[in-house]
Design a protein around this motif. Structure first.
Motif, PDB file in Angstrom:
ATOM      1  N   ASN A  82       0.864  -1.364   0.004  1.00  0.00           N
ATOM      2  CA  ASN A  82      -0.070   0.126   0.305  1.00  0.00           C
ATOM      3  C   ASN A  82       0.842   1.283  -0.166  1.00  0.00           C
ATOM      4  N   PHE A  83       0.334   2.487  -0.237  1.00  0.00           N
ATOM      5  CA  PHE A  83       1.054   3.665  -0.076  1.00  0.00           C
ATOM      6  C   PHE A  83      -0.328   4.624   0.023  1.00  0.00           C
ATOM      7  N   PRO A  84      -0.242   5.683   0.767  1.00  0.00           N
ATOM      8  CA  PRO A  84       0.928   5.910   1.580  1.00  0.00           C
ATOM      9  C   PRO A  84       1.725   5.005   2.628  1.00  0.00           C
ATOM     10  N   ARG A  85       2.844   5.072   2.822  1.00  0.00           N
ATOM     11  CA  ARG A  85       3.830   3.996   3.536  1.00  0.00           C
ATOM     12  C   ARG A  85       4.833   4.819   4.439  1.00  0.00           C
ATOM     13  N   TYR A  86       4.886   4.010   5.582  1.00  0.00           N
ATOM     14  CA  TYR A  86       5.997   4.632   6.591  1.00  0.00           C
ATOM     15  C   TYR A  86       6.937   3.709   7.254  1.00  0.00           C
ATOM     16  N   GLY A  87       7.245   2.882   6.360  1.00  0.00           N
ATOM     17  CA  GLY A  87       8.150   1.511   6.677  1.00  0.00           C
ATOM     18  C   GLY A  87       9.798   2.099   6.645  1.00  0.00           C
ATOM     19  N   PHE A  88      10.601   1.415   7.461  1.00  0.00           N
ATOM     20  CA  PHE A  88      11.947   1.714   7.443  1.00  0.00           C
ATOM     21  C   PHE A  88      12.644   0.184   7.215  1.00  0.00           C
ATOM     22  N   ASP A  89      12.221  -0.163   5.960  1.00  0.00           N
ATOM     23  CA  ASP A  89      12.719  -1.658   5.548  1.00  0.00           C
ATOM     24  C   ASP A  89      14.138  -1.302   5.134  1.00  0.00           C
ATOM     25  N   ALA A  90      15.165  -1.248   5.832  1.00  0.00           N
ATOM     26  CA  ALA A  90      16.300  -0.896   5.384  1.00  0.00           C
ATOM     27  C   ALA A  90      17.420  -1.763   6.343  1.00  0.00           C
ATOM     28  N   ALA A  91      18.442  -2.067   5.685  1.00  0.00           N
ATOM     29  CA  ALA A  91      19.558  -2.809   6.358  1.00  0.00           C
ATOM     30  C   ALA A  91      20.948  -2.657   5.543  1.00  0.00           C
TER      31      ALA A  91
ATOM     32  N   LYS B 206      -9.213  10.795  -5.577  1.00  0.00           N
ATOM     33  CA  LYS B 206      -8.139  11.394  -4.755  1.00  0.00           C
ATOM     34  C   LYS B 206      -6.856  11.286  -5.364  1.00  0.00           C
ATOM     35  N   THR B 207      -5.729  12.025  -5.157  1.00  0.00           N
ATOM     36  CA  THR B 207      -4.489  12.335  -5.364  1.00  0.00           C
ATOM     37  C   THR B 207      -3.651  11.757  -4.577  1.00  0.00           C
ATOM     38  N   VAL B 208      -2.684  10.620  -4.801  1.00  0.00           N
ATOM     39  CA  VAL B 208      -1.988  10.158  -3.950  1.00  0.00           C
ATOM     40  C   VAL B 208      -0.369  10.745  -4.032  1.00  0.00           C
ATOM     41  N   ALA B 209       0.035  11.482  -3.163  1.00  0.00           N
ATOM     42  CA  ALA B 209       1.365  12.089  -3.415  1.00  0.00           C
ATOM     43  C   ALA B 209       2.640  11.189  -3.313  1.00  0.00           C
ATOM     44  N   PRO B 210       3.662  11.436  -4.045  1.00  0.00           N
ATOM     45  CA  PRO B 210       4.646  10.373  -4.105  1.00  0.00           C
ATOM     46  C   PRO B 210       5.477  10.353  -2.920  1.00  0.00           C
ATOM     47  N   LEU B 211       5.326  11.203  -1.751  1.00  0.00           N
ATOM     48  CA  LEU B 211       6.499  11.110  -0.548  1.00  0.00           C
ATOM     49  C   LEU B 211       5.582  11.402   0.658  1.00  0.00           C
ATOM     50  N   THR B 212       6.133  10.563   1.686  1.00  0.00           N
ATOM     51  CA  THR B 212       5.459  10.525   2.831  1.00  0.00           C
ATOM     52  C   THR B 212       6.669  11.254   3.927  1.00  0.00           C
ATOM     53  N   THR B 213       6.118  11.506   5.145  1.00  0.00           N
ATOM     54  CA  THR B 213       7.158  12.237   6.012  1.00  0.00           C
ATOM     55  C   THR B 213       7.213  11.543   7.315  1.00  0.00           C
ATOM     56  N   PHE B 214       8.182  12.098   8.059  1.00  0.00           N
ATOM     57  CA  PHE B 214       8.432  11.592   9.526  1.00  0.00           C
ATOM     58  C   PHE B 214       7.198  11.820  10.232  1.00  0.00           C
TER      59      PHE B 214
ATOM     60  N   ASP C   3       9.053  17.453   8.335  1.00  0.00           N
ATOM     61  CA  ASP C   3       8.593  17.373   6.859  1.00  0.00           C
ATOM     62  C   ASP C   3       9.952  16.575   6.203  1.00  0.00           C
ATOM     63  N   THR C   4      10.660  15.777   6.752  1.00  0.00           N
ATOM     64  CA  THR C   4      11.911  15.006   5.982  1.00  0.00           C
ATOM     65  C   THR C   4      10.999  13.881   5.397  1.00  0.00           C
ATOM     66  N   PRO C   5      11.243  13.689   4.084  1.00  0.00           N
ATOM     67  CA  PRO C   5      10.741  12.699   3.523  1.00  0.00           C
ATOM     68  C   PRO C   5      11.199  11.112   3.987  1.00  0.00           C
ATOM     69  N   LEU C   6      10.253  10.275   4.294  1.00  0.00           N
ATOM     70  CA  LEU C   6      10.467   8.856   4.830  1.00  0.00           C
ATOM     71  C   LEU C   6      10.309   7.908   3.644  1.00  0.00           C
ATOM     72  N   ASP C   7       9.276   7.690   2.934  1.00  0.00           N
ATOM     73  CA  ASP C   7       9.138   6.759   1.940  1.00  0.00           C
ATOM     74  C   ASP C   7       8.717   7.567   0.468  1.00  0.00           C
ATOM     75  N   VAL C   8       8.818   6.854  -0.467  1.00  0.00           N
ATOM     76  CA  VAL C   8       8.845   7.536  -2.088  1.00  0.00           C
ATOM     77  C   VAL C   8       8.193   6.587  -2.656  1.00  0.00           C
ATOM     78  N   ALA C   9       7.259   6.994  -3.618  1.00  0.00           N
ATOM     79  CA  ALA C   9       6.508   6.398  -4.839  1.00  0.00           C
ATOM     80  C   ALA C   9       7.356   6.869  -6.012  1.00  0.00           C
TER      81      ALA C   9
ATOM     82  N   VAL D 209       7.951   1.316  -4.432  1.00  0.00           N
ATOM     83  CA  VAL D 209       7.751   2.042  -3.076  1.00  0.00           C
ATOM     84  C   VAL D 209       9.190   1.978  -2.702  1.00  0.00           C
ATOM     85  N   GLY D 210       9.804   2.785  -1.994  1.00  0.00           N
ATOM     86  CA  GLY D 210      11.173   2.850  -1.256  1.00  0.00           C
ATOM     87  C   GLY D 210      11.322   3.723  -0.049  1.00  0.00           C
ATOM     88  N   VAL D 211      12.353   3.595   0.561  1.00  0.00           N
ATOM     89  CA  VAL D 211      12.657   4.436   1.827  1.00  0.00           C
ATOM     90  C   VAL D 211      13.327   5.431   0.855  1.00  0.00           C
TER      91      VAL D 211
END
Length: 685
Positions: A203-212, A566-574, A603-609, A656-658
């Motif tokens: 799904n998106f908007p998304r707020y995951g920190f799927d990084a390693a 609705k319009t889904v924006a490409p960036l989510t934030t902290f 307002d720092t971007p967290l996830d991106v589409a 979708v990415g971090v």
């Protein structure tokens, strides 16, 4: 290094703008220039390719420093984190960070591959299969593949795979540099990597920190020195920016015949969806039994839930009448061109019908093949080890070209790592998984089936599973090593109940495998090759092959989409992540994030589409800008992208990415990973 060879023109129709999982030797540089005013140079392509990494378990990654530092997703190395954990030290719950190089822990199951060379071997393979069909075709093809790979893999540091592109229209030899000493550097909490759980998955908007982050160490026990890596961008990607994804998409079926797609819709996907649904229910019930059961099961449960949701999306896409209507029209157009061309008609006119007949014969075989040979009836790590040991003893004495493909010389380093790894196996979970598999065997094949009799005899599934797990010594690395090195004599003398079961059923398992390969796989391979040649002759247009877990490059832009009204924006934030926090799973932010609230600007971007064309296997792929700098990390797609296995829809398909900026700030201000941040910033551009 050999200059990469051009694949040529093999796709039936031109790709839509930004569609395509392109091989590096056929990347549409001019199309990118026309659309975005930027044309990647050959040096740019070579550097990004050599900075890309394949994780042998099925994910992507990239070098991001000259010290062998590798970036990927948390879910790609979750099994490593689990293997390194214990009841007293639960890194999946707490996260992990190595504050010094000596603290980096080796992942027992992780192998990293770097693609260094591609060579066209089409003529050689099509030459040995010319005029052959059925079992003879498959035997000749597999034997020649094994010869080619054996000639290439001159040492354990190399991995060589003959890959099939365009459904057999083209074959290439991919030579990889193999790295087996891969160590964990950083992983966040499981709850943050998978924030939102199954509800937010795809799904998106998304707020995951799927990084390693991992690190490759060389054979001298030092961090790998590499000249090819992706520097971090000083500025993050903004809406509208051109971005590239370099990774290893696992599989698409955009060039499959209508008969193949209908088989997936009507037979294969329903079978798998039912199996996964029942597996999920069993795992949920088991995991709820105790905190320790939850600790050892949550990663597997998450994987099953992810697969279930992804396959459900695929099935829904195939059930949409318009998708198959378009495929039928395209197939009818190609058939008309084939029939109108005498040379093509003579060789190819029956290819579609032959494919359909093979799939019709596969219908009654599928469940038996998957349960007996693929492993659905033996959902157990211990049984997998036993089967590998039994088959290695039988296969390795044979000439290389006559072995099963997974036991050839080129595959031996990976096989050794699987068999001889130091990784914990949970006995109680093994019992439950074996019981589940044995019950599925009896339910599906029937109590009177000969294979079921060989497995169960007069035992109840749960009793047999308990006896097998309690009686086996395959938990012990020393015992696995003894059996592997002792070969056929050691296996024949073994009284281990898991080995005895693997030996008892192996003949019947091989029998169904041979039937599948000779009557289904060989027909699909042969006719796939004929149809690929027909597309080339009929259309002569350039294009990309279906995904095959080989390295691909896609281009796109940071962009949202319209969904209903609705319009889904490409960036989510902290700030959005903190607003989504409810205090309860799966929307509970971990303590590290709650304590650090306010340290990262909201307002720092967290996830991106983005519009990049990706599929499963691209997880862990770097998102890079036109300068070849890291601006993000791919970890998922949106719900609309699940139909991307069969077709790309530019209006709604999104990767979708971090976001790169958010990733770096979280490392620094939430996780206090100063050593890691310093390493990344030193090479920032």
């Amino acid at each position: 290094m050999k200059r990469l060879l051009a694949l040529g023109s093999l796709l039936a129709l031109p790709a839509a703008a930004e569609e395509g999982m392109w091989t590096y030797d056929a990347f549409p540089r001019e199309a990118v220039k026309a659309a975005h005013g930027f044309e990647p140079s050959q040096d740019w392509l070579d550097r990004v390719r050599l900075s890309s990494v394949r994780l042998a378990g099925g994910c992507s990654a990239s070098f991001v420093s000259p010290e062998g530092l590798v970036m990927t997703n948390h879910h790609c190395i979750r099994s490593c984190v689990e293997d390194l954990s214990s009841p007293k030290r639960d890194y999946l719950a707490t996260g992990f960070f190595a504050r010094e190089p000596k603290d980096e822990l080796r992942c027992p199951k992780v192998e990293a591959n770097q693609l260094v060379e591609m060579t066209d071997v089409t003529a050689r393979l099509q030459g040995v299969t010319k005029g052959l069909e059925g079992a003879a075709f498959n035997t000749a093809l597999n034997a020649e593949m094994s010869r080619i790979e054996g000639e290439c893999a001159t040492g354990p540091e190399w991995r060589c795979d003959v890959v099939t592109l365009f459904h057999g229209g083209r074959y290439q030899l991919y030579k990889y540099r193999r790295f087996q000493d891969v160590r964990l550097v950083f992983a966040p909490e499981f709850s943050m990597a998978a924030f939102g759980g199954d509800a937010d998955n795809f799904n998106f908007p998304r707020y995951g920190f799927d990084a390693a982050f991992l690190r490759v160490w060389d054979t001298k026990g030092q961090p790998l020195k590499t000249d090819t890596y992706l520097p971090w961008a000083k500025e993050g990607a903004k809406e509208g920016d051109l971005v590239f994804v370099s990774g290893h998409p696992g599989g698409t079926e955009r060039q499959s015949s209508v008969a193949e797609l209908e088989f997936q819709r009507d037979v294969a996907l329903p079978y798998t969806l039912l199996h996964l649904s029942e597996m999920r229910g069993m795992l949920r019930e088991y995991a709820a039994g105790s905190p320790e059961r939850w600790r050892t099961t949550r990663a597997k449960l998450r994987s099953v839930e992810n697969s279930l949701k992804a396959l459900r999306g695929r099935h829904q896409a195939l059930a949409e009448p318009s998708l198959l209507a378009g495929k039928r029209q395209a197939e009818a157009d190609l058939r008309a061109k084939v029939i109108a061309t005498p040379a093509l008609k003579a060789t190819t006119a029956d290819a579609w019908d032959a494919t359909a007949r093979a799939l019709e014969s596969y219908r009654p075989l599928l469940a038996s093949y998957r349960l007996k040979e693929v492993g659905d009836g033996f959902s157990s790590e211990l049984f997998t080890l036993a089967r590998q040991l039994v088959r290695a003893a039988e296969e390795l004495p044979k000439p290389n070209a006559q072995r099963l493909r997974e036991y050839t010389e080129g595959q031996l380093p990976g096989l050794r790592q699987q068999l001889l790894r130091e990784a914990p196996i949970t006995p109680e979970l093994e019992e439950r998984l074996l019981t589940f598999g044995f019950n599925k065997l009896r339910e599906t094949l029937g109590a009177d089936d000969a294979f079921v009799h060989e497995v169960l005899g007069r035992e109840a599934p749960e009793d047999l599973a308990r006896a097998l797990v309690k009686g086996t010594r395959l938990f012990e690395l020393k015992e696995r090593k003894r059996l592997f090195e002792g070969g056929a004599a050691a296996i024949a003398a073994s009284k281990d109940p898991m080995i005895l079961l693997a030996r008892r059923v192996d003949g019947l398992s091989r029998e169904v495998r041979t039937r599948y390969e000779d009557t289904v796989e060989s027909v699909l391979r042969k006719n796939g090759e004929l149809l690929a040649k027909a597309r080339l002759a009929a259309y002569g247009t350039t294009g990309y092959p279906d995904a095959t877990f080989t390295l691909r490059l896609s281009y796109g832009a940071v962009k949202g989409w319209r969904e209903d009204t609705k319009t889904v924006a490409p960036l989510t934030t902290f700030a959005g992540a903190y607003a989504r926090h409810t205090g309860k799973e799966p929307f509970r932010l971990p303590d590290s994030w709650l304590k650090a609230k306010g340290k990262v600007p909201g307002d720092t971007p967290l996830d991106v589409a983005t519009t990049n064309d990706i599929i499963g296997g691209n997880s862990g792929s770097p998102l890079v800008d036109r300068e070849g700098r890291v601006v993000g990390l791919i970890f998922d797609g949106n719900l609309q992208s699940l139909g991307g296995r069969y077709a790309y829809v530019p209006e709604t398909n999104r990767a979708v990415g971090v976001h790169g900026e958010g990733l770096l700030r979280a490392l620094e201000h939430i996780y206090g990973a100063g050593r890691l941040v310093k390493e990344l910033r030193e090479h920032q551009r």
